[in-house]
Design a protein around this motif. Structure first.
Motif, PDB file in Angstrom:
ATOM      1  N   ARG A 269     -44.452 -49.581  -7.643  1.00 22.22           N
ATOM      2  CA  ARG A 269     -44.090 -49.961  -9.009  1.00 22.22           C
ATOM      3  C   ARG A 269     -43.593 -48.783  -9.803  1.00 22.22           C
ATOM      4  O   ARG A 269     -44.051 -47.677  -9.610  1.00 22.22           O
ATOM      5  CB  ARG A 269     -45.304 -50.507  -9.714  1.00 22.22           C
TER       6      ARG A 269
ATOM      7  N   PHE B  14     -53.790 -48.862 -18.223  1.00 18.98           N
ATOM      8  CA  PHE B  14     -52.742 -47.956 -17.760  1.00 18.98           C
ATOM      9  C   PHE B  14     -52.323 -47.157 -18.987  1.00 18.98           C
ATOM     10  O   PHE B  14     -51.638 -47.687 -19.856  1.00 18.98           O
ATOM     11  CB  PHE B  14     -51.545 -48.721 -17.210  1.00 18.98           C
ATOM     12  N   ASN B  17     -52.215 -48.776 -22.425  1.00 18.13           N
ATOM     13  CA  ASN B  17     -51.957 -50.191 -22.241  1.00 18.13           C
ATOM     14  C   ASN B  17     -53.127 -50.843 -21.494  1.00 18.13           C
ATOM     15  O   ASN B  17     -53.428 -50.494 -20.361  1.00 18.13           O
ATOM     16  CB  ASN B  17     -50.648 -50.313 -21.437  1.00 18.13           C
ATOM     17  N   ALA B  19     -54.545 -53.493 -19.351  1.00 20.04           N
ATOM     18  CA  ALA B  19     -54.080 -54.589 -18.487  1.00 20.04           C
ATOM     19  C   ALA B  19     -55.180 -55.634 -18.335  1.00 20.04           C
ATOM     20  O   ALA B  19     -54.907 -56.826 -18.318  1.00 20.04           O
ATOM     21  CB  ALA B  19     -53.657 -54.048 -17.129  1.00 20.04           C
ATOM     22  N   PRO B  38     -49.078 -65.834 -18.542  1.00 20.34           N
ATOM     23  CA  PRO B  38     -47.688 -65.436 -18.760  1.00 20.34           C
ATOM     24  C   PRO B  38     -47.411 -64.051 -18.178  1.00 20.34           C
ATOM     25  O   PRO B  38     -48.330 -63.388 -17.700  1.00 20.34           O
ATOM     26  CB  PRO B  38     -47.556 -65.426 -20.282  1.00 20.34           C
ATOM     27  N   ASN B  39     -46.184 -63.602 -18.235  1.00 23.26           N
ATOM     28  CA  ASN B  39     -45.832 -62.266 -17.761  1.00 23.26           C
ATOM     29  C   ASN B  39     -46.705 -61.219 -18.453  1.00 23.26           C
ATOM     30  O   ASN B  39     -46.917 -61.281 -19.651  1.00 23.26           O
ATOM     31  CB  ASN B  39     -44.365 -61.943 -18.086  1.00 23.26           C
ATOM     32  N   GLY B  40     -47.172 -60.292 -17.657  1.00 24.26           N
ATOM     33  CA  GLY B  40     -47.955 -59.199 -18.233  1.00 24.26           C
ATOM     34  C   GLY B  40     -49.394 -59.569 -18.544  1.00 24.26           C
ATOM     35  O   GLY B  40     -50.130 -58.768 -19.114  1.00 24.26           O
ATOM     36  N   ALA B  41     -49.825 -60.763 -18.145  1.00 24.85           N
ATOM     37  CA  ALA B  41     -51.187 -61.196 -18.465  1.00 24.85           C
ATOM     38  C   ALA B  41     -52.240 -60.377 -17.728  1.00 24.85           C
ATOM     39  O   ALA B  41     -53.352 -60.194 -18.208  1.00 24.85           O
ATOM     40  CB  ALA B  41     -51.349 -62.676 -18.119  1.00 24.85           C
ATOM     41  N   GLY B  42     -51.873 -59.884 -16.535  1.00 26.85           N
ATOM     42  CA  GLY B  42     -52.838 -59.126 -15.755  1.00 26.85           C
ATOM     43  C   GLY B  42     -53.149 -59.754 -14.405  1.00 26.85           C
ATOM     44  O   GLY B  42     -54.038 -59.295 -13.687  1.00 26.85           O
ATOM     45  N   LYS B  43     -52.389 -60.759 -14.014  1.00 28.44           N
ATOM     46  CA  LYS B  43     -52.644 -61.458 -12.749  1.00 28.44           C
ATOM     47  C   LYS B  43     -52.533 -60.509 -11.558  1.00 28.44           C
ATOM     48  O   LYS B  43     -53.422 -60.434 -10.708  1.00 28.44           O
ATOM     49  CB  LYS B  43     -51.638 -62.616 -12.557  1.00 28.44           C
ATOM     50  N   THR B  44     -51.405 -59.808 -11.500  1.00 28.57           N
ATOM     51  CA  THR B  44     -51.191 -58.912 -10.371  1.00 28.57           C
ATOM     52  C   THR B  44     -52.238 -57.804 -10.348  1.00 28.57           C
ATOM     53  O   THR B  44     -52.718 -57.415  -9.280  1.00 28.57           O
ATOM     54  CB  THR B  44     -49.768 -58.319 -10.443  1.00 28.57           C
ATOM     55  N   THR B  45     -52.625 -57.341 -11.519  1.00 27.15           N
ATOM     56  CA  THR B  45     -53.635 -56.285 -11.578  1.00 27.15           C
ATOM     57  C   THR B  45     -54.951 -56.767 -10.963  1.00 27.15           C
ATOM     58  O   THR B  45     -55.594 -56.043 -10.205  1.00 27.15           O
ATOM     59  CB  THR B  45     -53.826 -55.828 -13.035  1.00 27.15           C
ATOM     60  N   GLN B  84     -46.605 -59.785  -4.922  1.00 25.16           N
ATOM     61  CA  GLN B  84     -45.626 -60.486  -5.759  1.00 25.16           C
ATOM     62  C   GLN B  84     -44.211 -60.334  -5.208  1.00 25.16           C
ATOM     63  O   GLN B  84     -43.389 -61.226  -5.337  1.00 25.16           O
ATOM     64  CB  GLN B  84     -45.714 -59.955  -7.189  1.00 25.16           C
ATOM     65  N   GLU B 161     -47.962 -65.142  -6.734  1.00 25.47           N
ATOM     66  CA  GLU B 161     -46.732 -65.913  -6.970  1.00 25.47           C
ATOM     67  C   GLU B 161     -45.993 -66.225  -5.667  1.00 25.47           C
ATOM     68  O   GLU B 161     -44.857 -65.815  -5.463  1.00 25.47           O
ATOM     69  CB  GLU B 161     -45.810 -65.159  -7.942  1.00 25.47           C
ATOM     70  N   GLN B 193     -46.929 -68.896 -12.098  1.00 30.63           N
ATOM     71  CA  GLN B 193     -46.440 -69.208 -13.433  1.00 30.63           C
ATOM     72  C   GLN B 193     -46.149 -70.692 -13.510  1.00 30.63           C
ATOM     73  O   GLN B 193     -45.899 -71.224 -14.571  1.00 30.63           O
ATOM     74  CB  GLN B 193     -45.121 -68.487 -13.681  1.00 30.63           C
ATOM     75  N   LYS B 321     -36.350 -62.772 -14.083  1.00 33.33           N
ATOM     76  CA  LYS B 321     -37.122 -62.516 -12.873  1.00 33.33           C
ATOM     77  C   LYS B 321     -37.166 -63.735 -11.971  1.00 33.33           C
ATOM     78  O   LYS B 321     -37.223 -63.613 -10.761  1.00 33.33           O
ATOM     79  CB  LYS B 321     -38.555 -62.113 -13.259  1.00 33.33           C
TER      80      LYS B 321
HETATM   81  N1  ATP Z   1     -48.778 -49.245 -12.543  1.00 32.91           N
HETATM   82  C1  ATP Z   1     -48.723 -49.599 -13.841  1.00 32.91           C
HETATM   83  N2  ATP Z   1     -48.444 -48.677 -14.776  1.00 32.91           N
HETATM   84  C2  ATP Z   1     -48.403 -49.013 -16.076  1.00 32.91           C
HETATM   85  N3  ATP Z   1     -48.620 -50.233 -16.551  1.00 32.91           N
HETATM   86  C3  ATP Z   1     -48.923 -51.208 -15.690  1.00 32.91           C
HETATM   87  C4  ATP Z   1     -48.970 -50.940 -14.275  1.00 32.91           C
HETATM   88  N4  ATP Z   1     -49.285 -52.081 -13.639  1.00 32.91           N
HETATM   89  C5  ATP Z   1     -49.395 -53.030 -14.604  1.00 32.91           C
HETATM   90  N5  ATP Z   1     -49.181 -52.506 -15.831  1.00 32.91           N
HETATM   91  C6  ATP Z   1     -49.270 -53.244 -17.113  1.00 32.91           C
HETATM   92  O1  ATP Z   1     -50.428 -54.025 -17.081  1.00 32.91           O
HETATM   93  C7  ATP Z   1     -50.198 -55.303 -17.667  1.00 32.91           C
HETATM   94  C8  ATP Z   1     -50.530 -56.395 -16.667  1.00 32.91           C
HETATM   95  O2  ATP Z   1     -49.594 -56.352 -15.609  1.00 32.91           O
HETATM   96  P1  ATP Z   1     -49.628 -57.345 -14.370  1.00 32.91           P
HETATM   97  O3  ATP Z   1     -48.603 -56.906 -13.440  1.00 32.91           O
HETATM   98  O4  ATP Z   1     -51.029 -57.435 -13.878  1.00 32.91           O
HETATM   99  O5  ATP Z   1     -49.208 -58.724 -15.063  1.00 32.91           O
HETATM  100  P2  ATP Z   1     -48.870 -60.104 -14.372  1.00 32.91           P
HETATM  101  O6  ATP Z   1     -49.750 -61.108 -14.998  1.00 32.91           O
HETATM  102  O7  ATP Z   1     -48.922 -59.987 -12.901  1.00 32.91           O
HETATM  103  O8  ATP Z   1     -47.372 -60.330 -14.871  1.00 32.91           O
HETATM  104  P3  ATP Z   1     -46.134 -61.023 -14.128  1.00 32.91           P
HETATM  105  O9  ATP Z   1     -46.249 -62.478 -14.332  1.00 32.91           O
HETATM  106  O10 ATP Z   1     -44.965 -60.471 -14.872  1.00 32.91           O
HETATM  107  O11 ATP Z   1     -46.163 -60.602 -12.701  1.00 32.91           O
HETATM  108  C9  ATP Z   1     -48.737 -55.285 -18.103  1.00 32.91           C
HETATM  109  O12 ATP Z   1     -48.711 -54.968 -19.473  1.00 32.91           O
HETATM  110  C10 ATP Z   1     -48.116 -54.205 -17.298  1.00 32.91           C
HETATM  111  O13 ATP Z   1     -47.078 -53.607 -18.002  1.00 32.91           O
END
Ligand code: ATP
Ligand code: MG
Lengths: 269, 333
Positions: A269, B14, B17, B19, B38-45, B84, B161, B193, B321
């Protein structure tokens, strides 16, 4: 924790994967072979006549080839950094990190495959060299030693580049950055011209530059230093094999653990 | 029943920010959890932490009863991850990709090859098995990626996803496959999503937004939170709308919503099909103007809208996306 045999078998799997890429991407083979051929021919015939300062009794071809070997294998090692950055960008490192595999195998497999690529380019260069007048004037054992010193030193540089790849993360940037650093290091050395022609400050740098010692080590082991050639003043060049191996050990001792540690924590990323 | 995934008070920042601001999850063995947001919610984290790729700042996480932070090695041998973005080696063939991953799971050469063959077959990739993955379409790569995460028959599977970018046919195939796996006892955490996807596949759902859980429950429970059904009309002439509102007002349980621009009318009602029939009777003289009418039950889009205050695809980043939307999310049914 993974055992040594597991680390080895994982590394073999990764090395194989990397070599398959070499097979499928002809660019890599071209890079690994064509550009060294070009260098040999360019320096031998274009600059060869103009580069002086050589003692009588030695042909420029004999002087030149070990220098080109050294420069090429060092450049060859920079591929490691770009490839790691590429894997990182494409999410492959994430995949590997989620698997129950050894934590060092990805880097070991990468550096070993790149060493394999270096073996190919050195072989091609040696053959080209023989065509343009380079000769090995030593025993088989010494000659093999010469190739090994070159390859082992380049292998250590690969680990340094692995760290760069994990930090920089963009293959193109890694490539450019390493070019900017590696290019001067391979030129401010005895690779293409004798050190006696350098101005004082550059000369001191060049004498302690490990690229000079690896080049001289190869020259000595291939028998490309004629009898009666003046003894170098710097300790590094009086003991080029030892000095090169010390650098190799130092680079490995620092950058293997640092790179593996970075790999464990890195994320795409 | 024991939990295959257990997360408590998970936090991750992060830089400045945040997450994840304290997420709790429990996924019973053998069930499917839909993680929505939604985007940026934190799912991937969340997924990255559970699959040992990322260290949280605080909180606890267990997978198959094993502490993810203390014994990541043991966790890795029990899980499968499809991230993802497809992570396949472009230069290896589909078969070689799967074989490699099998070997790295320590399956042994023969078993790796057998599994690779089976999965290529199962994912409709047998014909392309010996072509470098570079020549695969996006959907084929995605399927190969998912196949790779299944090679060692993981007990717990993480799919981030999984159907983004798949065409409708492949998406249906994937749903079928995920349902099969779940039927076979694999615990699955699925982020998406697409509300329809979660509705179809998941036993339980957790909705997160800005790193916090904002709702959880089954699809029906979430829908019940938003309540009400609506009568929706689309007309050819906006001029007919005021008269229609007056005719239908007695049936409304809440204020009707008129959109002159879109020439639409939406009326909250209760009572199902009878109300629809009654509404049509009342509109007898206006039916010429009506080109679409429907009784709409709330779907997860409404849940989303009600919970997060913005629709799932509100974020402009989402639009570029995910070029291929599965169904017009939020459309009239
Ligand atoms: N490596 C990173 N460095 C900085 N910020 C990060 C990093 N990884 C995630 N974030 C931030 O953490 C928050 C959650 O990100 P995450 O990828 O978990 O969201 P998501 O729910 O998977 O979104 P999406 O639907 O877009 O995939 C976001 O604000 C993102 O910008
Ligand atoms: Mg995500």
């Amino acid at each position: 924790m993974t055992s040594l045999s597991e680390t080895l078998s994982d590394s073999v799997v990764i090395t194989k994967r990397n070599l398959i890429k070499v097979k499928r991407v002809p660019d890599l083979i071209v890079f690994a072979t064509l550009s060294p051929i070009m260098f040999v021919v360019l320096f031998r015939y274009v600059f060869g006549g103009a580069i002086g300062g050589l003692p009588p009794g030695i042909s420029y071809a004999e002087f030149l080839l070990p220098g080109i070997f050294a420069q090429t294998v060092v450049f060859g090692s920079t591929i490691t950094g770009a490839s790691i950055a590429d894997d990182l960008q494409k999410g492959l490192i994430d995949r590997f990190r989620s698997l129950p595999m050894s934590r060092s195998a990805v880097l070991v497999g990468r550096t070993v495959a790149d060493a394999g690529l270096n073996v190919i380019s050195i072989a091609v260069m040696a053959l080209t060299g023989l065509l343009v007048g380079w000769r090995i004037n030593s025993s088989l054992g010494e000659a093999i030693g010469g190739f090994l010193v070159l390859l082992v030193f380049a292998y250590a540089i690969s680990w340094l580049m692995a760290m760069v790849g994990l930090l920089v993360r963009t293959p193109e940037v890694v490539q450019n950055a390493s070019f900017i650093v590696i290019f001067p290091i391979t030129f401010i050395a005895n690779t293409f011209v004798p050190l006696e022609t350098f101005p004082a400050v550059l000369r001191t740098f060049a004498e302690w530059n490990p690229v000079s010692s690896v080049t001289l080590a190869a020259r000595e082991l291939f028998g490309n230093v004629p009898p009666g050639y003046p003894e170098p003043e710097a300790w590094s060049l009086q003991n080029p094999v030892l000095y090169t191996l010390l650098w190799t050990a130092l680079i490995l001792a620092v950058f293997v653990p640092v790179s593996v540690r970075l790999y464990k924590r890195t994320a795409s990323r | 029943m024991s939990n295959a995934i257990l997360v408590e008070e998970l936090q991750k920042r992060f830089g400045s920010n945040t997450a994840l601001a304290g997420v709790d999850l429990a996924v019973p063995e053998g069930s499917v959890l839909g993680l929505l947001g939604p985007n940026g919610a934190g799912k991937t984290t969340v997924v990255r932490i559970l699959t040992t790729l990322l260290q949280p700042d605080a909180g606890r996480a267990e997978v198959a009863g094993i502490d993810v932070l203390r014994e990541p090695d043991r966790v890795r041998s029990l899980i499968g991850l499809t991230g993802q973005y497809a992570a396949v080696d472009e230069y290896l063939t589909g078969f070689e990709n799967l074989e490699m991953v099998g070997r790295l799971y320590r399956l042994g050469k023969r078993e790796s090859r057998e599994r690779a063959g089976e999965l290529l077959e199962r994912f409709d990739l047998a014909d392309a098995a010996n072509r470098p993955a570079k020549t695969y379409s996006g959907g084929m790569r995605r399927r190969l990626d998912i196949a790779a995460s299944l090679i060692a028959r993981p007990r717990v599977l993480f799919l981030d996803e999984p159907t983004t970018g798949l065409d409708p046919r492949s998406r249906l195939g994937m749903w079928e496959f995920i349902a099969d796996l779940a039927g076979g006892g694999t615990t699955i955490l699925l982020t998406t999503q697409y509300l329809e996807e979660a509705d179809r596949l998941a036993d339980g759902m957790v909705v997160i937004d800005r790193g916090r859980v904002i709702a959880r429950g089954t699809a029906d429970e979430l829908k019940a939170q938003v309540g009400g059904q609506r009568l929706e009309f689309a007309v050819t002439d906006a001029g007919a709308l005021p008269a229609m509102v007056e005719l239908l007002r007695p049936l409304a349980v809440d204020e009707p919503h008129v959109d002159e621009q879109a020439r639409r009318l939406s009326i909250p009602v209760s009572g199902g099909a009878e109300v629809l029939a009654e509404a049509l009777r009342r509109l007898d003289g206006h039916t010429a103007d009506i080109f679409d009418v429907g009784l709409r039950r709330p779907d997860l889009d409404d849940v989303f809208l009600a919970l997060t205050g913005h629709a799932a695809e509100d974020d402009p980043a989402a639009a570029d996306k995910t070029p291929a939307e599965p169904v017009p999310v939020g459309g009239t049914r």
